[in-house]
Design a protein around this motif. Structure first.
Motif, PDB file in Angstrom:
ATOM      1  N   LEU A  93       0.810  -1.217   0.000  1.00 57.28           N
ATOM      2  CA  LEU A  93       0.000   0.000   0.000  1.00 57.28           C
ATOM      3  C   LEU A  93       0.846   1.270   0.000  1.00 57.28           C
ATOM      4  CD1 LEU A  93      -2.825  -1.000   2.520  1.00 57.28           C
ATOM      5  CD2 LEU A  93      -3.016  -0.770   0.031  1.00 57.28           C
ATOM      6  N   GLN A  94       2.129   1.140   0.338  1.00 54.62           N
ATOM      7  CA  GLN A  94       3.015   2.307   0.330  1.00 54.62           C
ATOM      8  C   GLN A  94       3.111   2.967  -1.041  1.00 54.62           C
ATOM      9  OE1 GLN A  94       6.571   1.637   3.502  1.00 54.62           O
ATOM     10  NE2 GLN A  94       6.639   0.293   1.745  1.00 54.62           N
ATOM     11  N   MET A  95       2.786   2.245  -2.089  1.00 50.54           N
ATOM     12  CA  MET A  95       2.902   2.806  -3.441  1.00 50.54           C
ATOM     13  C   MET A  95       1.843   3.861  -3.730  1.00 50.54           C
ATOM     14  SD  MET A  95       3.906  -0.361  -5.949  1.00 50.54           S
ATOM     15  CE  MET A  95       2.712  -1.509  -5.277  1.00 50.54           C
ATOM     16  N   ILE A  96       0.709   3.810  -3.047  1.00 50.33           N
ATOM     17  CA  ILE A  96      -0.408   4.711  -3.361  1.00 50.33           C
ATOM     18  C   ILE A  96      -0.021   6.184  -3.259  1.00 50.33           C
ATOM     19  CG2 ILE A  96      -2.710   5.447  -2.650  1.00 50.33           C
ATOM     20  CD1 ILE A  96      -3.306   2.527  -1.944  1.00 50.33           C
ATOM     21  N   PRO A  97       0.594   6.655  -2.140  1.00 52.37           N
ATOM     22  CA  PRO A  97       0.960   8.083  -2.096  1.00 52.37           C
ATOM     23  C   PRO A  97       1.967   8.481  -3.162  1.00 52.37           C
ATOM     24  CG  PRO A  97       1.900   6.893  -0.234  1.00 52.37           C
ATOM     25  CD  PRO A  97       0.918   5.979  -0.877  1.00 52.37           C
ATOM     26  N   ALA A  98       2.875   7.577  -3.541  1.00 50.69           N
ATOM     27  CA  ALA A  98       3.861   7.913  -4.578  1.00 50.69           C
ATOM     28  C   ALA A  98       3.183   8.124  -5.925  1.00 50.69           C
ATOM     29  CB  ALA A  98       4.910   6.810  -4.678  1.00 50.69           C
ATOM     30  N   ILE A  99       2.184   7.309  -6.220  1.00 47.34           N
ATOM     31  CA  ILE A  99       1.428   7.475  -7.471  1.00 47.34           C
ATOM     32  C   ILE A  99       0.679   8.801  -7.456  1.00 47.34           C
ATOM     33  CG2 ILE A  99      -0.459   6.543  -8.860  1.00 47.34           C
ATOM     34  CD1 ILE A  99       0.399   3.740  -7.817  1.00 47.34           C
ATOM     35  N   LEU A 100       0.055   9.133  -6.311  1.00 46.04           N
ATOM     36  CA  LEU A 100      -0.657  10.406  -6.189  1.00 46.04           C
ATOM     37  C   LEU A 100       0.305  11.585  -6.330  1.00 46.04           C
ATOM     38  CD1 LEU A 100      -3.070   9.586  -3.206  1.00 46.04           C
ATOM     39  CD2 LEU A 100      -3.622   9.669  -5.653  1.00 46.04           C
ATOM     40  N   LEU A 101       1.497  11.446  -5.773  1.00 44.16           N
ATOM     41  CA  LEU A 101       2.503  12.508  -5.878  1.00 44.16           C
ATOM     42  C   LEU A 101       2.886  12.742  -7.331  1.00 44.16           C
ATOM     43  CD1 LEU A 101       4.603  14.443  -4.644  1.00 44.16           C
ATOM     44  CD2 LEU A 101       6.132  12.480  -4.374  1.00 44.16           C
ATOM     45  N   PHE A 102       3.168  11.689  -8.061  1.00 40.66           N
ATOM     46  CA  PHE A 102       3.577  11.830  -9.463  1.00 40.66           C
ATOM     47  C   PHE A 102       2.482  12.516 -10.283  1.00 40.66           C
ATOM     48  CE2 PHE A 102       3.855  10.475 -13.856  1.00 40.66           C
ATOM     49  CZ  PHE A 102       5.211  10.629 -14.140  1.00 40.66           C
ATOM     50  N   LEU A 103       1.244  12.063 -10.124  1.00 42.58           N
ATOM     51  CA  LEU A 103       0.137  12.632 -10.896  1.00 42.58           C
ATOM     52  C   LEU A 103      -0.172  14.067 -10.461  1.00 42.58           C
ATOM     53  CD1 LEU A 103      -2.256   9.533 -10.994  1.00 42.58           C
ATOM     54  CD2 LEU A 103      -0.710  10.340 -12.785  1.00 42.58           C
ATOM     55  N   GLY A 104      -0.110  14.322  -9.158  1.00 41.42           N
ATOM     56  CA  GLY A 104      -0.404  15.664  -8.670  1.00 41.42           C
ATOM     57  C   GLY A 104       0.592  16.702  -9.154  1.00 41.42           C
ATOM     58  N   LEU A 105       1.859  16.319  -9.268  1.00 40.13           N
ATOM     59  CA  LEU A 105       2.887  17.256  -9.715  1.00 40.13           C
ATOM     60  C   LEU A 105       2.669  17.712 -11.151  1.00 40.13           C
ATOM     61  CD1 LEU A 105       6.028  15.631  -8.071  1.00 40.13           C
ATOM     62  CD2 LEU A 105       5.227  17.958  -7.657  1.00 40.13           C
ATOM     63  N   LEU A 106       1.938  16.936 -11.937  1.00 40.67           N
ATOM     64  CA  LEU A 106       1.651  17.345 -13.310  1.00 40.67           C
ATOM     65  C   LEU A 106       0.837  18.636 -13.356  1.00 40.67           C
ATOM     66  CD1 LEU A 106       0.706  13.853 -14.844  1.00 40.67           C
ATOM     67  CD2 LEU A 106       2.879  15.086 -15.091  1.00 40.67           C
ATOM     68  N   MET A 107       0.116  18.921 -12.272  1.00 36.80           N
ATOM     69  CA  MET A 107      -0.728  20.117 -12.224  1.00 36.80           C
ATOM     70  C   MET A 107      -0.032  21.324 -11.606  1.00 36.80           C
ATOM     71  SD  MET A 107      -4.378  18.466 -10.997  1.00 36.80           S
ATOM     72  CE  MET A 107      -3.700  17.697  -9.521  1.00 36.80           C
ATOM     73  N   LEU A 108       1.225  21.154 -11.175  1.00 40.45           N
ATOM     74  CA  LEU A 108       1.918  22.227 -10.464  1.00 40.45           C
ATOM     75  C   LEU A 108       2.941  22.920 -11.348  1.00 40.45           C
ATOM     76  CD1 LEU A 108       2.591  20.545  -6.995  1.00 40.45           C
ATOM     77  CD2 LEU A 108       0.493  21.592  -7.879  1.00 40.45           C
ATOM     78  N   PRO A 109       3.224  24.205 -11.075  1.00 44.16           N
ATOM     79  CA  PRO A 109       4.252  24.920 -11.843  1.00 44.16           C
ATOM     80  C   PRO A 109       5.648  24.551 -11.373  1.00 44.16           C
ATOM     81  CG  PRO A 109       3.337  26.355 -10.153  1.00 44.16           C
ATOM     82  CD  PRO A 109       2.541  25.079 -10.100  1.00 44.16           C
ATOM     83  N   GLU A 110       6.634  24.814 -12.225  1.00 49.04           N
ATOM     84  CA  GLU A 110       8.035  24.635 -11.845  1.00 49.04           C
ATOM     85  C   GLU A 110       8.459  25.804 -10.973  1.00 49.04           C
ATOM     86  OE1 GLU A 110      10.852  23.318 -10.802  1.00 49.04           O
ATOM     87  OE2 GLU A 110      10.792  21.997 -12.549  1.00 49.04           O
ATOM     88  N   SER A 111       9.544  25.634 -10.230  1.00 51.35           N
ATOM     89  CA  SER A 111      10.080  26.713  -9.404  1.00 51.35           C
ATOM     90  C   SER A 111      10.445  27.919 -10.275  1.00 51.35           C
ATOM     91  CB  SER A 111      11.334  26.222  -8.682  1.00 51.35           C
ATOM     92  OG  SER A 111      12.127  27.321  -8.267  1.00 51.35           O
ATOM     93  N   PRO A 112       9.952  29.120  -9.937  1.00 46.79           N
ATOM     94  CA  PRO A 112      10.293  30.292 -10.758  1.00 46.79           C
ATOM     95  C   PRO A 112      11.785  30.612 -10.723  1.00 46.79           C
ATOM     96  CG  PRO A 112       9.188  30.941  -8.715  1.00 46.79           C
ATOM     97  CD  PRO A 112       9.079  29.454  -8.813  1.00 46.79           C
ATOM     98  N   ARG A 113      12.436  30.305  -9.615  1.00 42.25           N
ATOM     99  CA  ARG A 113      13.859  30.604  -9.522  1.00 42.25           C
ATOM    100  C   ARG A 113      14.676  29.631 -10.362  1.00 42.25           C
ATOM    101  NH1 ARG A 113      11.438  32.752  -5.013  1.00 42.25           N
ATOM    102  NH2 ARG A 113      12.390  34.686  -4.229  1.00 42.25           N
ATOM    103  N   TRP A 114      14.241  28.390 -10.447  1.00 41.08           N
ATOM    104  CA  TRP A 114      14.936  27.455 -11.334  1.00 41.08           C
ATOM    105  C   TRP A 114      14.723  27.862 -12.788  1.00 41.08           C
ATOM    106  CZ3 TRP A 114      13.539  24.138 -15.311  1.00 41.08           C
ATOM    107  CH2 TRP A 114      14.530  23.242 -15.734  1.00 41.08           C
ATOM    108  N   LEU A 115      13.535  28.285 -13.136  1.00 48.02           N
ATOM    109  CA  LEU A 115      13.254  28.752 -14.500  1.00 48.02           C
ATOM    110  C   LEU A 115      14.134  29.951 -14.843  1.00 48.02           C
ATOM    111  CD1 LEU A 115       9.353  28.495 -14.439  1.00 48.02           C
ATOM    112  CD2 LEU A 115      10.901  27.053 -15.783  1.00 48.02           C
ATOM    113  N   ALA A 116      14.270  30.881 -13.892  1.00 50.29           N
ATOM    114  CA  ALA A 116      15.106  32.052 -14.130  1.00 50.29           C
ATOM    115  C   ALA A 116      16.560  31.651 -14.306  1.00 50.29           C
ATOM    116  CB  ALA A 116      14.970  33.036 -12.969  1.00 50.29           C
ATOM    117  N   ARG A 117      16.988  30.713 -13.493  1.00 49.54           N
ATOM    118  CA  ARG A 117      18.379  30.246 -13.570  1.00 49.54           C
ATOM    119  C   ARG A 117      18.680  29.653 -14.942  1.00 49.54           C
ATOM    120  NH1 ARG A 117      23.475  30.935 -11.837  1.00 49.54           N
ATOM    121  NH2 ARG A 117      24.670  29.015 -11.986  1.00 49.54           N
TER     122      ARG A 117
END
Length: 540
Positions: free
Chosen positions: A188-212
């Motif tokens: 069952l430990q795999m469930i949060p990792a799957i949610l993390l991977f899919l959830g990150l698809l909806m998030l922006p990248e770090s603006p400071r990394w983009l600037a760099r």
């Protein structure tokens, strides 16, 4: 469509911290169950008079190695996370970590013997190392100064929730007959990792990394999305954008992004502060409480389900007592949080040592909870005092070092080094986690109650170190923190004495409201103030 709500971004990202929590309690709740002890029993079987099998399970050294294997993998994962983060981005590196976690969980779930279990836990550790190092970096580079402690600290809250949830899942599964008692929770430990991977698809990248990486339009778009509520001309957005731009221009003219720069004279001070923040977090002894709480409470006379349920109470305390640090931690400041936490943990550790030494005695022949031939046990009212002090110790950690140790290191370093610095600091956490995970079971055998004295001395040392060396960063932008480490008298590399640095939460709160600093007179985006640095001029 990307989501710009800061709390939603943080809630998804800190699932990476929950992976560590899942691993901690999936082991602590299982290592005392018959299913685990019988299946991973390396020695010959012995039998009771009624013919039933006596399963002693792995001995103290082997169990220490099993538990520590994840920490060893995490140490390696945290080191390589700096390269992944700088090369592919903060968000992508966390996604890579989530995929690695799934692979490790499959191997752990299917383990046929101790070596296979250890390999799976090492792979899980690679994931935890990557995520634990880069999630704080990612969130700190997105969050404004007044909310940085709160949202980065959610990493620790996710750890506590992961521990609590998986403990009860593992406890419930312990009533299942056969190997499913531990295979089900490990799967069952795999469930949060799957949610993390899919959830990150909806998030922006770090603006400071983009600037760099010279992706300025995307950087400005992320700042607008997260801080400007869709308004690209928002004063705060313009101020952040100009600060990031100024810092990137400065760093481009002073570009040296190898790990070795972290040990150069102009960086070594903040490197030792950031590294020791994570090392001290381990040397408090908190993760010993997490991994081996069933052993500790067995010393206090608790057995069977009473032991497991009493152990779970500390996980509830851990979750609840993290909340005040998240809500008010930015107002309190980093220094008071660290110092008070160290003080109270020291008190409760010494109290437990005194109780154990005065009222305890060696365990009967045959050992305690199958961990060794001899250990220590305490009974009667004094045992209840030991349990109470353990709960109070956990509360002291949860409200201080728990969240603050993840918030603080990413604040200390410039953009060009933040990914690698986060990796190095977190590697210190996992190196000592590994050492302590392996050390504690034999320590309970060899020095018994003196284990508490050892960790009490560590808490005393960290209190002194924090007072003299840890500067206050609360309320400052990541770019403004640079000025702390340069001496206003012009003496290079000394910096402002830690005890003279101040909490600037109120000023930062005002800037976020009106878009400029009234003390420095000027609108955001204009040249409002010049700070002289040892290596050049910087616009703030």
């Amino acid at each position: 469509m990307l989501i710009g709500n800061l709390y939603f971004i943080s809630a998804i990202a800190v699932i990476g911290g929950g992976l560590f929590g899942f691993d901690v309690s999936s082991m602590s709740a299982i290592i005392d169950t018959d299913a685990y002890l019988c299946y991973f029993n390396p020695g010959p079987h012995t039998y009771n008079s009624d013919g039933s099998v006596v399963c002693k399970g792995p001995n103290a050294n082997v169990q220490g190695g099993i538990t520590a294997s994840m920490s060893g993998g995490s140490w390696l994962g945290s080191l390589i996370s700096g390269y992944l983060s700088d090369r592919f981005g903060r968000k992508t590196s966390i996604q890579i970590g989530s995929l690695i976690w799934c692979i490790g969980s499959i191997i752990v779930c299917a383990s046929q013997n101790i070596p296979m279990l250890i390999v799976g836990r090492i792979i899980n550790g690679l994931s935890v190392g990557i995520c634990s190092a880069q999630v704080p970096v990612y969130i700190s580079e997105i969050a404004p100064p007044t909310k940085r402690g709160r949202v980065v600290g959610l990493q620790q809250w996710a750890v506590t929730w992961g521990i609590l949830i998986m403990f009860y899942v593992s406890y419930g599964c312990s009533f299942i007959k056969g190997t499913a008692a531990f295979r089900v929770p490990w799967g069952l430990q795999m469930i949060p990792a799957i949610l993390l991977f899919l959830g990150l698809l909806m998030l922006p990248e770090s603006p400071r990394w983009l600037a760099r990486n010279d992706r300025w339009e995307e950087c400005h778009a992320v700042l607008t999305l997260v801080h400007g509520k869709g308004d690209p001309s928002s004063p705060f957005v313009q101020r952040e954008y100009e600060e990031i731009k100024s810092m990137c221009e400065f760093e481009r003219n002073n570009a040296d992004v190898s790990f070795l720069e972290l040990f150069k004279p102009n960086m070594i001070n903040r490197t030792q502060v950031g590294l020791f923040t994570q090392i001290w977090s381990q040397l408090t002894g908190m993760n010993v409480m997490m991994y081996y709480i069933t052993y500790i409470f067995a010393m206090a006379g608790l057995k069977g389900n009473n032991n497991l349920v009493s152990s779970s109470i500390q996980y509830v305390i851990n979750v609840i007592m993290t909340v005040p640090a998240l809500v008010w931690g930015d107002r309190w400041g980093r220094r008071p949080t660290f110092m008070l936490g160290s003080l109270f943990m020291m008190i409760f550790l010494y109290a437990n040592a005194g109780l154990m030494a005065t009222y305890g005695h060696k365990a009967p022949a045959g050992g305690l909870n199958n961990i060794a031939a001899e250990s220590w046990v305490i009974e009667g009212p004094a045992s209840k005092a030991v349990i109470a002090c353990t709960y109070l110790f956990v509360a002291s950690y949860a409200i201080s070092f728990g969240p603050a140790s993840w918030v603080y290191p990413p604040e200390l370093f410039p953009l060009r080094l933040r990914g690698k610095a986060g990796a190095l600091c977190t590697s210190g956490n996992w190196a000592f986690n590994f050492a302590l995970s392996y050390f504690v079971p034999p320590a309970f055998v060899n020095i018994q109650w003196k284990v508490y004295v050892v960790f009490g001395v560590f808490c005393t040392a960290m209190l002194i170190h924090i007072f003299f060396m840890f500067p206050e960063t609360t309320g400052k932008t990541l770019e403004e923190v640079e000025a702390i480490f340069t001496d206003p008298s012009g003496i290079p590399y000394i910096g402002t004495p830690a005890w003279k640095t101040k909490n600037e939460y109120s000023r930062a709160e005002l800037i976020e409201e009106v878009g400029y600093d009234e003390d420095k007179r000027g609108a955001a985006g204009e040249v409002v103030h010049q700070e002289t640095m040892a290596t050049g001029e910087k616009l703030v």
